[in-house]
Enzyme design. Structure first.
Site, PDB file in Angstrom:
ATOM      1  N   ASN A   1     -29.803  15.370  19.424  1.00 47.66           N
ATOM      2  CA  ASN A   1     -29.064  14.137  19.154  1.00 47.66           C
ATOM      3  C   ASN A   1     -28.691  14.083  17.662  1.00 47.66           C
ATOM      4  OD1 ASN A   1     -28.491  11.429  18.462  1.00 47.66           O
ATOM      5  ND2 ASN A   1     -29.572  10.689  20.287  1.00 47.66           N
TER       6      ASN A   1
ATOM      7  N   LYS B   1     -29.745  11.018  15.631  1.00 40.81           N
ATOM      8  CA  LYS B   1     -31.147  10.987  15.218  1.00 40.81           C
ATOM      9  C   LYS B   1     -31.359  11.869  13.988  1.00 40.81           C
ATOM     10  CE  LYS B   1     -33.370  10.068  19.693  1.00 40.81           C
ATOM     11  NZ  LYS B   1     -34.328  10.597  20.673  1.00 40.81           N
TER      12      LYS B   1
ATOM     13  N   ASP C   1     -39.779  10.779  20.744  1.00 42.20           N
ATOM     14  CA  ASP C   1     -39.245  10.196  21.959  1.00 42.20           C
ATOM     15  C   ASP C   1     -39.227   8.690  21.741  1.00 42.20           C
ATOM     16  OD1 ASP C   1     -38.086  10.647  24.450  1.00 42.20           O
ATOM     17  OD2 ASP C   1     -39.920  10.096  25.499  1.00 42.20           O
ATOM     18  N   THR C   2     -38.139   8.069  22.184  1.00 39.95           N
ATOM     19  CA  THR C   2     -37.932   6.641  21.937  1.00 39.95           C
ATOM     20  C   THR C   2     -37.606   5.935  23.237  1.00 39.95           C
ATOM     21  OG1 THR C   2     -37.145   7.033  19.682  1.00 39.95           O
ATOM     22  CG2 THR C   2     -36.411   5.001  20.725  1.00 39.95           C
TER      23      THR C   2
ATOM     24  N   PHE D   1     -25.783   4.506  18.164  1.00 41.40           N
ATOM     25  CA  PHE D   1     -25.711   5.169  19.472  1.00 41.40           C
ATOM     26  C   PHE D   1     -26.603   4.415  20.462  1.00 41.40           C
ATOM     27  CE2 PHE D   1     -29.880   7.304  19.776  1.00 41.40           C
ATOM     28  CZ  PHE D   1     -30.349   7.099  18.481  1.00 41.40           C
TER      29      PHE D   1
ATOM     30  N   LYS E   1     -29.592  -0.085   9.249  1.00 42.01           N
ATOM     31  CA  LYS E   1     -30.436   0.132  10.438  1.00 42.01           C
ATOM     32  C   LYS E   1     -31.822   0.621  10.013  1.00 42.01           C
ATOM     33  CE  LYS E   1     -30.896   2.622  14.828  1.00 42.01           C
ATOM     34  NZ  LYS E   1     -30.352   3.555  15.816  1.00 42.01           N
TER      35      LYS E   1
END
Ligand code: IMP
Length: 195
Positions: free
Chosen positions: A10, A13, A69-70, A149, A172
């Protein structure tokens, strides 16, 4: 500077993590490390999925690496989409299908509280360490903003009147779950260096 592989495909990320780690860590993307396949996330917890991804890369390359991991955990939906956030609207779902499903499920719900949780698994010299970051907030009724995203356009963190989708990366990162987890990783590495 310590070089470390970030086990994700990603690009968002990677950018968010580099935004935070610049000057402290040289973060190598999977693409740069020559790995082009998707690493499976078959488990029911963020921790197991994060661990599987970093171990996969460590076994392959024998180099220091980390993965994360989210999930987005929504109170009124009993924690959905949670660990299955990426496939909420189906196995081949994209971000907008996932967001649409979430908005639909939240229609008319009064309790809109939600949290993003990130778990990082670090493989350093063959040993594994975990770090966690959380961001609490709520799900807005109408998606807003086209930055970021995933669920960014529908999540507004506590303490802000903007969704993540309306924030640039610096903004963010003031609130983000991922930034909080990475800060812990950085202070751990800082301590390791001193020992
Ligand atoms: P994963 O960690 O890549 O498995 O992400 C799970 C799901 O959550 C995917 O649909 C992502 O797009 C979404 N997601 C992960 N991190 C974030 C974030 O920081 N903001 C919004 N959505 C995210």
């Amino acid at each position: 500077m310590l070089e470390i592989i970030f086990a994700t495909n990603n690009a968002h990320k990677v950018q968010e993590i580099r935004n935070r780690t610049e000057g402290f860590l040289k973060v190598i993307s999977l693409k740069e490390a020559g790995i082009h396949e998707t690493i499976p996330e078959p488990f029911n917890t963020l921790k197991e999925n994060a661990s599987a991804k970093s171990k996969f890369i460590y076994k392959r390359l024998h180099k220091n690496c980390f993965s994360e991991d989210t999930g987005l955990f929504v109170e009124a939906l009993d924690g959905e989409p949670g660990v299955h956030s990426a496939r909420y609207a189906g196995d081949d779902a994209n971000d907008s299908a996932n967001v649409e499903k979430l908005i639909h499920k939240m229609f008319g719900k009064e309790n809109r509280k939600a949290s993003f949780i990130t778990i990082i698994s670090l493989m350093l010299e063959g040993k594994e360490y975990f770090f966690e970051g959380r961001c609490t907030g709520h799900i807005v009724e109408i998606a807003n903003g086209d930055m970021g995203f995933g669920y960014d356009p529908v999540f507004m963190p506590d303490g802000s009147n903007k969704t993540f989708g309306e924030m640039n990366m610096d903004e963010k990162n003031e609130f983000s779950h991922r930034r909080k987890a990475v800060d812990q990783l950085l202070s751990f590495l800082e301590k390791e260096k001193d020992e």
